[in-house]
Scaffold this active site. Sequence first.
Site, PDB file in Angstrom:
ATOM      1  N   GLU A 143       0.826  -1.211   0.000  1.00 35.76           N
ATOM      2  CA  GLU A 143       0.000   0.000   0.000  1.00 35.76           C
ATOM      3  C   GLU A 143       0.861   1.263   0.000  1.00 35.76           C
ATOM      4  O   GLU A 143       1.587   1.510   0.960  1.00 35.76           O
ATOM      5  CB  GLU A 143      -0.897   0.004   1.240  1.00 35.76           C
ATOM      6  CG  GLU A 143      -1.742   1.253   1.377  1.00 35.76           C
ATOM      7  CD  GLU A 143      -2.489   1.311   2.697  1.00 35.76           C
ATOM      8  OE1 GLU A 143      -3.400   2.138   2.814  1.00 35.76           O
ATOM      9  OE2 GLU A 143      -2.141   0.534   3.613  1.00 35.76           O
ATOM     10  N   GLU A 240     -11.833   2.988   5.719  1.00 35.83           N
ATOM     11  CA  GLU A 240     -10.778   3.292   6.680  1.00 35.83           C
ATOM     12  C   GLU A 240     -10.754   4.807   6.914  1.00 35.83           C
ATOM     13  O   GLU A 240      -9.810   5.500   6.535  1.00 35.83           O
ATOM     14  CB  GLU A 240      -9.424   2.791   6.174  1.00 35.83           C
ATOM     15  CG  GLU A 240      -8.351   2.791   7.265  1.00 35.83           C
ATOM     16  CD  GLU A 240      -6.978   2.405   6.752  1.00 35.83           C
ATOM     17  OE1 GLU A 240      -6.294   1.623   7.434  1.00 35.83           O
ATOM     18  OE2 GLU A 240      -6.589   2.876   5.661  1.00 35.83           O
TER      19      GLU A 240
END
Length: 259
Positions: A143, A240
Site C-alpha cells: 500500500e 478506513e
Amino acid sequence: MPRFAANLTMLFQEHDFLDRFGEAARAGFRGVEFLFPYEHRTAAIAERLACHDLSLVLHNLPAGDWAAGERGIAVLPERRPEFREGVARAIDAAGALGCGQVNCLAGIAPSGLGRDRLRDTLRENLAYAAAALKRAGIRLLIEPVNTRDIPGFFLTGTAQAVALIDEVGSDNLFLQYDAYHMQIMEGDLARTIEANLPRIAHVQLADNPGRHEPGTGEINYPFLFGHLDALGYRGWIGCEYRPASGTRDGLSWFAPHRA
C-alpha cells in the site's frame, strides 16, 4: 454494486474492539477489516465473525512497534528476521480467521541508509512473503501511503508500487489502492485505478481533507463507486476513515449500499 467492509480500527470506536463486529453487522456491513489481529485472541475474533456472519477481508502483517511510531519494518535491513517471523504470525492469524489477503506496510525510511539499499531490502522481503503466503493460499498486498500523515514513509505512489511488484515478479503480490492517500499524493484517481485495475486487489476510502467519511471533502465518491462498478472491480472497499462525529451519525453515505 461495490462491497464495503467496515474498518474496525477506525469505525465504531465508541465500543470495545470485540463489540464493533456486532455494530458493523447491524449497520449493514457484511465485511470487516482492521489493522492487526495480534493483540486479541484469535478464537474470540473468529467467534464474533461467525456470530455476525461477517467476512474478514484484510489485516496487516506485523508492523513493528506501532505505539512507538513504527509503521512497518519491511524496508529495514536489520529487521529481516523479525519480518519473517511476522509473516508466519500473519499466516497463522489469517488462516484461523479465514482472511484471504494481508497487507504489508513498507515502513518509514531511516536516515543514514541509501534508498537503493532500502528498496533492495523491501523487494527481498516482499518476495519471501509473497511465496510463503502463496503456499498458504493468502494474497500479499502493498500500500502506498501519503507523507503528510506519515512523514518519511518509503512507498508513496502507484507507479512506485507497480514497479516494485514487477521487480518482485510474483503472481501473488498485488496493490492495495487507498483513495485517500493517493488523492493527497497524486490525484487522478479514476484514470489511475483504470490503468492498474488488474493489479488492484483491495481499495480503501476516506475523504480529503480530514480523512472523514465520503461526502465530507473533495473526492467525488458516488462517481468513483460507479466507475469501479463499470470497470468490473469485484473486490472489497475498506472504509478506513475517521468519523467526523459518531460512526452511525456519519453513515448516511452508506445507506444506498447497505446489505
